[in-house]
Enzyme design. Structure first.
Site, PDB file in Angstrom:
ATOM      1  N   HIS A  97      11.627  -8.959  36.433  1.00 37.67           N
ATOM      2  CA  HIS A  97      12.328  -9.804  35.457  1.00 37.67           C
ATOM      3  C   HIS A  97      13.735 -10.116  35.961  1.00 37.67           C
ATOM      4  CE1 HIS A  97       9.129  -8.758  32.596  1.00 37.67           C
ATOM      5  NE2 HIS A  97       9.553  -9.789  31.885  1.00 37.67           N
TER       6      HIS A  97
ATOM      7  N   LYS B  44      17.851  -8.556  31.555  1.00 39.82           N
ATOM      8  CA  LYS B  44      16.949  -7.891  30.601  1.00 39.82           C
ATOM      9  C   LYS B  44      17.477  -6.488  30.302  1.00 39.82           C
ATOM     10  CE  LYS B  44      11.993  -6.855  30.044  1.00 39.82           C
ATOM     11  NZ  LYS B  44      11.932  -7.299  28.646  1.00 39.82           N
TER      12      LYS B  44
END
Lengths: 249, 249, 249, 249
Positions: free
Chosen positions: D135, D139
């Protein structure tokens, strides 16, 4: 302390807008001018620009760069259309301003430029080498210029090392699944909705493989290369072709 | 015309057997001796060996290499256990035979060595960098020495370029999914039945990624590196640490 | 308690030897016969074989399987050469022994079989689909049969869902980099020393991608599929084509 | 002929805006209402909406969905916060309107949903299984909810098939490179600038590997799933949890 005084010529285009945003954010760089197609180049000298990023169109890029060199402004050029005649004239202009640097770069993706360089270094150590590119399905030509260029550099490195052709026993391939052959290197082009611009270079020998992959997800992929060039072009007087020559390789 | 007169010491082990086979097949190399643990090193001088590949065990590697250097035989050493004391003594012996070359290499996979070199070059051009290794599930230690070494070299390259830590906003990670952190670089180890030894180095910046992957499918992956070292060690008198110094990078 | 009484016919071939080793190790299976080309099939009935794995050659596979069915022995067949005439005759023989199961499988790699099944399920949910296969450079034909079969199943699934052709604006591709086109699906074949048999199926839509990859590293990749078939063929009386029908999908 | 009369609730949010654009373009669907947070739900009944996409916030989603069910409008719900109490109350409301369908979906990426389904099917056929997610570095939590959910489903499928733990001989792993362990399945989280949301599920057995990878490049990745749900929710009266139940698997 103030930073490098930079400008963008062609600041209203898609690449130009991104370059403006990237240079505004970059540490050590002051964006002091952003010119559209109707703006006069004299704004550059008035603003004491040190480095200009030229992102216009083939029809005007030559005269823009000539202006820059004549005024001792370093140029980072992303516009295409620089044929041999234009380059010859540019070299003559540069001779009159020997401290000025001009970078003409077909590709500002640092990842793509590094990948090609690494592929060239690795080429002579592996029996097999193939190039695969993936692009969005709206692309009109196949394979991509970057893939062709990568294949040519791999082929040249193999030839320089006295290597023969890649091993390939294929006898039947009616449909052409083995792809295009560029200087003896097979090149494959995949088209996929949702992808942007990707290249994978595969090398193999008995028992081992080396894979180099580069992905560009959007136009922003070119900004670190442009910022890097603005920071370093002054160290490279004269004409430089290709971003790799401004990298520390 | 005859080739390089080569030998293998430790020729009965698994790596040794493969090295014997690889050198027998290699063009420009004549394998003239293959010694097991009970054979006398005098066979090497009797056979006028020029380059010996040393693939034994830590307990005997030092005395073997000393013998080679004293007799002016170049050495390609794959055995582990070379601590600083041993290296110091080896340097002294080499001083008495300045034309002799010794390569001590922790990894003979050309792919892995190239991957590490490329990672070091690329490190300073990308915001993010992580290392992932995949090995067979019988491996006792994690992460692999190669992955740790790669992470350290990336970290050193970032530090030399004045870069800060990799971006990572993670606030909650109870289970430890973010992996080991080696000098600030995250390292992940996957274990999969059917895999052998694989490493993937991922770099990322806004809009782009560069991935370098190396796969070793079996012990044969180390043979091109050994053959290359036998061919080139004579050009590198003195002590050389790491196969990368014999590659054209 | 004793296991399934199994046999291998064609036990001296390369696949046969691996199958013998795999069945000897498999829990719940007793390998009670391993026949070479000169051995009589009567050994199977004498040993009360319940399931026989047939790994011979096209010239003898039909008579071997007929013998098995006539004696109520379930058959797991990996030999090629089963054309429609042979299949028709086999169906007739099976009609006389309705409790007996015969599996004819072109591919015993569970990974490859699953990949094809998943590709078929995914096909109608993505705009783009392409197939890429990688094999060792000694392979004579391109693309692989598995890749062709995969492309056909993807094309059929798209057609059944009323989808049009994959998006592709390519106007110029002199070299053929876009690969073979099988029922409208582009298929690419890469040849790399060090690789064995690999397939990658790429799907893409706006903003997302799904990739399914299967790797076979050596002949051992087929053994879990053969063992699974031996365990489950008795539950599938009659003729079954393809290992996927014995999997729980 | 007119299409499905659809609406978006929460049409001013980032997901809502994309949903509006996607539904306006979708064939066979007429977007007849797009409500912001200050708009009255009565606009839905006035416009004779058949299916509403609910993309608001946990604080209001329950009352919105209750309104929809009470008025016989099918609901496609992407908002989180549906705990067991809320679900129980929703089931009661649905009992009063048995022809109405409600889909509550934690993930509208068709690729991610398919990948999880395929992983569950494949799980029992491979010795090893691990999950890797990548990701963007902003995040806050690791590993991703999707990766955890995938690991749990793989673990459950292995348990149901009577499989033991994954093979792993690791004895030393001071740094934690083996990642998080969710129900016995190792999960790794990589953070890379330039990436968005990606998951790779790796399976391995002796001689073979199966890899399933899903990439979401931007929010647009969820639109095909939302459009699909709008088209098919009417065929699924009652409460449905998870987009996979509306796919043809």
């Amino acid at each position: 302390m103030s930073g490098i005084r930079a400008a963008v010529i062609g600041a209203r285009g898609r690449m130009g807008q991104e370059a403006v945003a990237a240079l505004e954010e970059a540490e050590g760089i002051d964006l002091v001018a952003a010119l559209g197609s109707s703006d006069s180049l004299s704004a550059l000298t008035e603003a004491n620009v040190e480095v200009a990023v030229e992102l216009t169109v083939p029809a005007v890029t030559e005269q823009n760069v000539a202006f820059l060199v004549e005024h001792g402004i370093h140029a980072v050029v992303g516009t295409t259309g620089w044929n041999q005649d234009r380059l010859d004239r540019l070299e003559k202009t540069l001779a009159t301003s020997p401290a000025t640097g001009v970078l003409i770069a077909p590709n500002f993706s640092i990842g793509a430029v590094l990948a090609m360089h690494f592929a060239e270094l690795a080429a002579k150590y592996f029996d097999s080498a193939e190039v695969l590119e993936i692009h969005h399905p709206n692309k009109l030509d196949a394979p991509s210029g970057t893939a062709v260029h990568t294949a040519r550099r791999i082929a040249a490195a193999r030839a320089a090392a006295g290597m023969g052709p890649v091993p390939d026993a294929t006898e039947s391939d009616e449909g052409g699944s083995r792809g295009a052959v560029i200087d003896g290197i097979h090149v494959h082009a995949i088209r996929q909705r949702g992808r942007v611009a990707h290249e994978e270079i595969q090398f193999g020998s008995e028992g081992e493989a080396l894979t180099i992959r580069t992905d560009s997800f959007h136009r922003g992929a070119f900004m670190p290369g442009i910022v890097h060039a603005v920071r370093h072009i002054a160290e490279h007087p004269g004409l430089t072709h290709g971003l790799e020559h401004l990298l520390d390789l």
